[in-house]
Write an enzyme that holds these catalytic residues in place. Structure first.
Site, PDB file in Angstrom:
ATOM      1  N   HIS A 315       0.799  -1.226   0.000  1.00  0.00           N
ATOM      2  CA  HIS A 315       0.000   0.000   0.000  1.00  0.00           C
ATOM      3  C   HIS A 315       0.833   1.278   0.000  1.00  0.00           C
ATOM      4  O   HIS A 315       0.257   2.367   0.034  1.00  0.00           O
ATOM      5  CB  HIS A 315      -0.917   0.035   1.227  1.00  0.00           C
ATOM      6  CG  HIS A 315      -2.130  -0.826   1.105  1.00  0.00           C
ATOM      7  ND1 HIS A 315      -3.286  -0.407   0.489  1.00  0.00           N
ATOM      8  CD2 HIS A 315      -2.359  -2.094   1.503  1.00  0.00           C
ATOM      9  CE1 HIS A 315      -4.184  -1.375   0.529  1.00  0.00           C
ATOM     10  NE2 HIS A 315      -3.646  -2.418   1.126  1.00  0.00           N
ATOM     11  N   LYS A 495      -8.788  13.248   4.885  1.00  0.00           N
ATOM     12  CA  LYS A 495      -7.889  12.089   4.879  1.00  0.00           C
ATOM     13  C   LYS A 495      -6.932  12.228   6.060  1.00  0.00           C
ATOM     14  O   LYS A 495      -6.875  13.274   6.710  1.00  0.00           O
ATOM     15  CB  LYS A 495      -7.128  11.958   3.564  1.00  0.00           C
ATOM     16  CG  LYS A 495      -6.432  13.219   3.093  1.00  0.00           C
ATOM     17  CD  LYS A 495      -5.906  13.039   1.676  1.00  0.00           C
ATOM     18  CE  LYS A 495      -7.026  13.058   0.670  1.00  0.00           C
ATOM     19  NZ  LYS A 495      -6.855  12.087  -0.410  1.00  0.00           N
ATOM     20  N   ARG A 496      -6.215  11.163   6.339  1.00  0.00           N
ATOM     21  CA  ARG A 496      -5.236  11.194   7.426  1.00  0.00           C
ATOM     22  C   ARG A 496      -4.304  12.398   7.254  1.00  0.00           C
ATOM     23  O   ARG A 496      -3.915  12.731   6.135  1.00  0.00           O
ATOM     24  CB  ARG A 496      -4.433   9.885   7.390  1.00  0.00           C
ATOM     25  CG  ARG A 496      -3.371   9.735   8.439  1.00  0.00           C
ATOM     26  CD  ARG A 496      -2.885   8.288   8.470  1.00  0.00           C
ATOM     27  NE  ARG A 496      -2.475   7.819   7.145  1.00  0.00           N
ATOM     28  CZ  ARG A 496      -1.199   7.822   6.713  1.00  0.00           C
ATOM     29  NH1 ARG A 496      -0.245   8.304   7.495  1.00  0.00           N
ATOM     30  NH2 ARG A 496      -0.899   7.355   5.525  1.00  0.00           N
ATOM     31  N   LYS A 501       0.363  14.207   2.108  1.00  0.00           N
ATOM     32  CA  LYS A 501      -0.982  14.503   1.603  1.00  0.00           C
ATOM     33  C   LYS A 501      -1.193  16.010   1.447  1.00  0.00           C
ATOM     34  O   LYS A 501      -2.149  16.449   0.838  1.00  0.00           O
ATOM     35  CB  LYS A 501      -2.030  13.885   2.534  1.00  0.00           C
ATOM     36  CG  LYS A 501      -1.955  12.352   2.549  1.00  0.00           C
ATOM     37  CD  LYS A 501      -2.975  11.746   3.487  1.00  0.00           C
ATOM     38  CE  LYS A 501      -2.844  10.235   3.593  1.00  0.00           C
ATOM     39  NZ  LYS A 501      -3.300   9.518   2.397  1.00  0.00           N
ATOM     40  N   THR A 602      -8.868   6.304  -2.168  1.00  0.00           N
ATOM     41  CA  THR A 602     -10.231   5.863  -2.477  1.00  0.00           C
ATOM     42  C   THR A 602     -11.223   6.992  -2.244  1.00  0.00           C
ATOM     43  O   THR A 602     -12.328   6.954  -2.787  1.00  0.00           O
ATOM     44  CB  THR A 602     -10.645   4.641  -1.645  1.00  0.00           C
ATOM     45  OG1 THR A 602     -10.465   4.921  -0.255  1.00  0.00           O
ATOM     46  CG2 THR A 602      -9.833   3.419  -2.035  1.00  0.00           C
ATOM     47  N   LYS A 606     -14.883   8.120  -4.213  1.00  0.00           N
ATOM     48  CA  LYS A 606     -16.158   8.404  -3.536  1.00  0.00           C
ATOM     49  C   LYS A 606     -16.687   9.776  -3.937  1.00  0.00           C
ATOM     50  O   LYS A 606     -17.885   9.943  -4.196  1.00  0.00           O
ATOM     51  CB  LYS A 606     -15.969   8.319  -2.014  1.00  0.00           C
ATOM     52  CG  LYS A 606     -15.581   6.940  -1.522  1.00  0.00           C
ATOM     53  CD  LYS A 606     -15.015   6.983  -0.105  1.00  0.00           C
ATOM     54  CE  LYS A 606     -14.318   5.684   0.234  1.00  0.00           C
ATOM     55  NZ  LYS A 606     -13.515   5.752   1.459  1.00  0.00           N
TER      56      LYS A 606
END
Length: 763
Positions: A315, A495-496, A501, A602, A606
């Protein structure tokens, strides 16, 4: 008498209308449990899949289970007829704290799809009592407190199975809990098999914190997901957790295979194990150990069996996530498994002498879980085409050179049951009216593309989006006391919290927009920018980023020149429930990770499915989304992944080169402006400012100017509502490929080779 009414009468001896929401939740729980227990399992299938994962972020299950059983409308109509609301009843349900980020949500989507497709397969993990933590904001800081979720009335069912797990200095007997996993309108069920200890006790937690005695394994083992591993006792606890999970799971696999007819010598004909990242990698030596000690199988034969039954999903390329455990720690926690690891490493060194890059145990005495998984698994897959290519060409090239046949790609997907039917029922119903309901089983939304130029469809889709914004507004008001403008552009990054990110880059854009509005450039439509996500407790810079955003939000709220036009919200304790309100309301999906660092994502899928347009780097699955919808229907910015890989390889990035640019320096320096220092924590803000301006390891500044320009174009484009909605239709219509049903179908065809009862998947 209606079904639900009979359960209510039996439990409470009064009509539905007189019951509390908590009482109705209990009655529906009983109804679903009876319907679920009445479903068949897959015992007639010889071979079974075991999906091992440290996380299963399953979210609330009430509506999802009603939907999958095909009785959602029946129960909902009965409640409405009695003046009750299913949405209100769901407030009585705690969200299971069994996962945190994308890894766990993916696992939840996968077990849903595995069951829907009629595959014999269970999830295997741990029954965490408090999950990661509940995020609370105080003084513009993240505070972590225990997130209790297990109550007397829950989806957990205690199983009679129990196994002994032998650690180095003691043994513990497990308790198994099951949660039924229901497929969509499918008369079969699978399960989550979650292992626990009866001796675990919350009494050892320091009040109001997530701190506890990390050496007291008997009482702490399944308290928390990912306990703080910034000290040695925390690292040991992580290994104790992982070994407890895989030892129980391996014993379960062998026992069930024997029940189906295996003699263990043929175990690979009865079971396949998919390990979700490296957390369950210790299942490899543990299976070998059990076959040798409990079933009299020779070492070489046991190794061959494992090599035919274990598959590994990678991952990440982040070094921090590719686990490396000191052999001295493995010797302490699980000495028998550690002995097997040394023997496995000897085999590798015999097969590949003088190739240090592929050794399991490195020169520092650390066992590389990914290396072991690659050598002793028969399949290694990435989770987006770009990610898989990076693994083959750079990060895992040494392994690809020797095992090219093992490597494959399985682009992630999401379950449409949760992420449109459940969270956006008005859109789902409208799609039924336009294109028929076949998309609910085959994930094919392409017939919607015929309506791109239909003004009435465009108008209806905008109306649905507005309804979802109103729903989000009401939810934020109730749960956080925050008011947003439902007429604004809703721009979301959830998100985390991690530097790669690049939440910090979006925050710097917020500062740009703040300056712009202060100078008189008023946006035609107000803008609401929403963040959500947790920072690991030991990740200081990530917590500093949260602090900066919360402080910045306060400054904007307090400024009457700006607050009518710009709103910044950080959703407290972001989870699946919050996502089900946020995603349907979004106009803009922020997927802005540094190219080459996000394996897939993901959330991007969505948002796309629910009618948001994507603002992104060409990273992870964004690449494949762009290919599906076309460059004119997505907003792309930033360096290419190949450029970023080269910059890292040459160590050629200098944050100062960007920090001193005319457009960038004022934005970064605003972090230390008087207003920020007055409202915020000076130590945190100075540390973050120094990190961004001097280090910026994940290069927020390298793409910042192009990011600003692309966002401004996106906001301007939003004002052409018809053209914007045509792009929305294109995105929804092409979202079918990103169904987890398609992903699981590919796993099964290419890796697992199990019987499959439902193949109604459009590729």
């Amino acid at each position: 008498m209606a079904k639900l009414e009979s359960y209510v009468t039996k439990a409470f001896n009064k009509p539905i209308r007189e019951c509390s929401d908590a009482e109705l939740y209990k009655a529906i729980l009983d109804l679903v449990a009876d319907r679920s227990d009445g479903l068949n399992t897959h015992h007639n299938q010889k071979k079974k899949l075991y999906y091992f994962s440290a996380e299963f972020l399953i979210g609330k299950l009430l509506s999802n289970n009603l939907l999958n059983l095909g009785i959602y409308d029946e129960v909902n109509n009965e409640l409405i007829a009695n003046g009750k609301s299913l949405m209100a009843i769901e407030e009585a349900e705690n969200e299971p704290s069994l996962g945190n980020g994308g890894l766990g949500r993916l696992a939840a989507c996968f077990v849903d799809s595995i069951t829907t497709l009629g595959i014999n397969g269970d999830g295997v993990g741990l029954n965490y009592h408090f999950g990661l933590f509940r995020q609370v904001f105080k003084d513009n800081n993240q505070k972590a407190v225990p997130d209790a979720w297990i109550t007397e009335n829950s989806w957990l069912k205690k199983n009679k199975k129990s196994y002994e797990v032998k650690f180095g200095r003691f043994s513990l007997n497990s308790t198994l809990y099951d949660i039924n996993v229901l497929g969509y309108k499918h008369n079969k069920r699978n399960r989550l098999r979650l292992f626990d200890l009866d001796s675990v006790s919350s009494d050892i937690i320091e009040e109001g914190t997530i701190h506890f005695d990390k050496g007291n394994i008997e009482e702490n083992l399944t308290l928390f997901l990912y306990p703080d591993d910034s000290d040695h006792s925390g690292e040991l606890l992580r290994i104790y957790q992982q070994y407890f999970m895989v030892s129980n799971g391996a014993q379960l696999v062998i026992e069930e295979a024997i029940e189906r007819g295996s003699n263990v010598h043929d175990l690979d004909e009865y079971a396949v194990i998919q390990i979700n990242d490296t957390h369950p990698a210790l299942v490899i030596p543990e299976l070998i150990r059990l076959m040798i000690t409990d079933h009299g199988i020779k070492f070489d034969e046991a190794v061959g069996i494992v090599r035919r039954m274990v598959a590994y999903t990678n991952h990440t390329i982040l070094a921090e996530a590719l686990e490396k455990w000191p052999m001295s720690d493995l010797d302490l926690v699980c000495p028998d498994a550690a002995h097997i690891i040394r023997r496995l490493d000897e085999l590798v060194q015999n097969d590949f002498p003088n190739n240090n890059a592929v050794k399991i145990i490195d020169e520092h005495g650390r066992a590389h879980m990914a290396n072991m998984s690659i050598h002793y698994g028969y399949s290694i897959n990435g989770v987006a085409r770009l990610h898989s290519d990076i693994l083959k060409n750079t990060e895992l090239k040494h392994f690809y050179d020797i095992y090219p046949e093992k490597f494959n790609n399985k682009t992630n997907g999401i379950t449409f049951r949760r992420w449109i039917m459940d969270c956006n029922p008005e859109l789902a119903t409208y799609l039924d009216q336009l294109i028929g309901s076949e998309w609910r089983t085959n994930s094919d939304l392409t017939p919607l593309l015929d309506y791109q130029d239909d003004i009435s469809v465009n108008t209806k889709l905008r109306a649905i989006k507005f309804t979802n914004k109103q729903r989000l507004k009401a939810w934020l008001d109730v749960h956080q006391g925050v008011e947003i403008d439902e007429h604004s552009i809703i721009d979301i990054q959830i998100k985390r919290i991690h530097e790669y990110k690049r939440q910090q880059m979006l925050a710097l854009y917020v500062i740009h927009k703040y300056f712009s509005i202060k100078s008189g450039n008023i946006p035609k439509t107000p803008i609401t920018i929403i963040f959500g996500g947790k920072a690991a407790s030991a990740y200081t810079i990530a917590r500093d980023i949260i602090h900066m955003i919360l402080t910045l939000s306060q400054i904007i709220d307090n400024d009457p020149d700006v607050n009518k036009h710009l709103k910044v919200v950080f959703v407290e304790n972001y989870n699946v429930t919050a996502a089900q309100y946020l995603i349907p309301a979004a106009d803009i999906s922020e997927q802005i990770s540094l190219a080459s660092k996000e394996a897939s994502g993901t959330g991007n899928m969505k948002f796309m499915l629910n009618g948001a347009l994507t603002l992104c780097t060409l990273d992870g699955a964004n690449v494949e989304i762009a290919e599906r919808v076309g460059r004119e229907n997505i907003y792309i910015f930033g360096k290419q992944s190949s450029e970023i890989v080269d910059i890292y390889a040459n160590n050629s990035y200098n944050a100062h080169d960007y920090y001193y640019r005319e457009r960038i320096k004022p934005l970064v320096d605003f972090i230390l402006s008087p207003g920020m220092l007055y409202l915020g924590d000076e130590e945190r803000l100075r540390r973050l400012h120094s990190d961004i301006s001097n280090k910026d390891y994940f290069m927020a500044l390298i793409d910042l100017e192009e990011f600003i320009d692309t966002k401004e174009k996106m906001y301007a484009d939003y004002e052409d509502h018809d053209r914007w909605t045509r792009r929305v239709i294109k995105n929804i219509g092409e979202a079918g490929y990103f169904s987890s049903d398609r992903t699981i179908n590919e796993y099964n065809e290419d890796i697992w080779h199990l019987e499959q009862e439902n193949k109604a998947i459009k590729k």
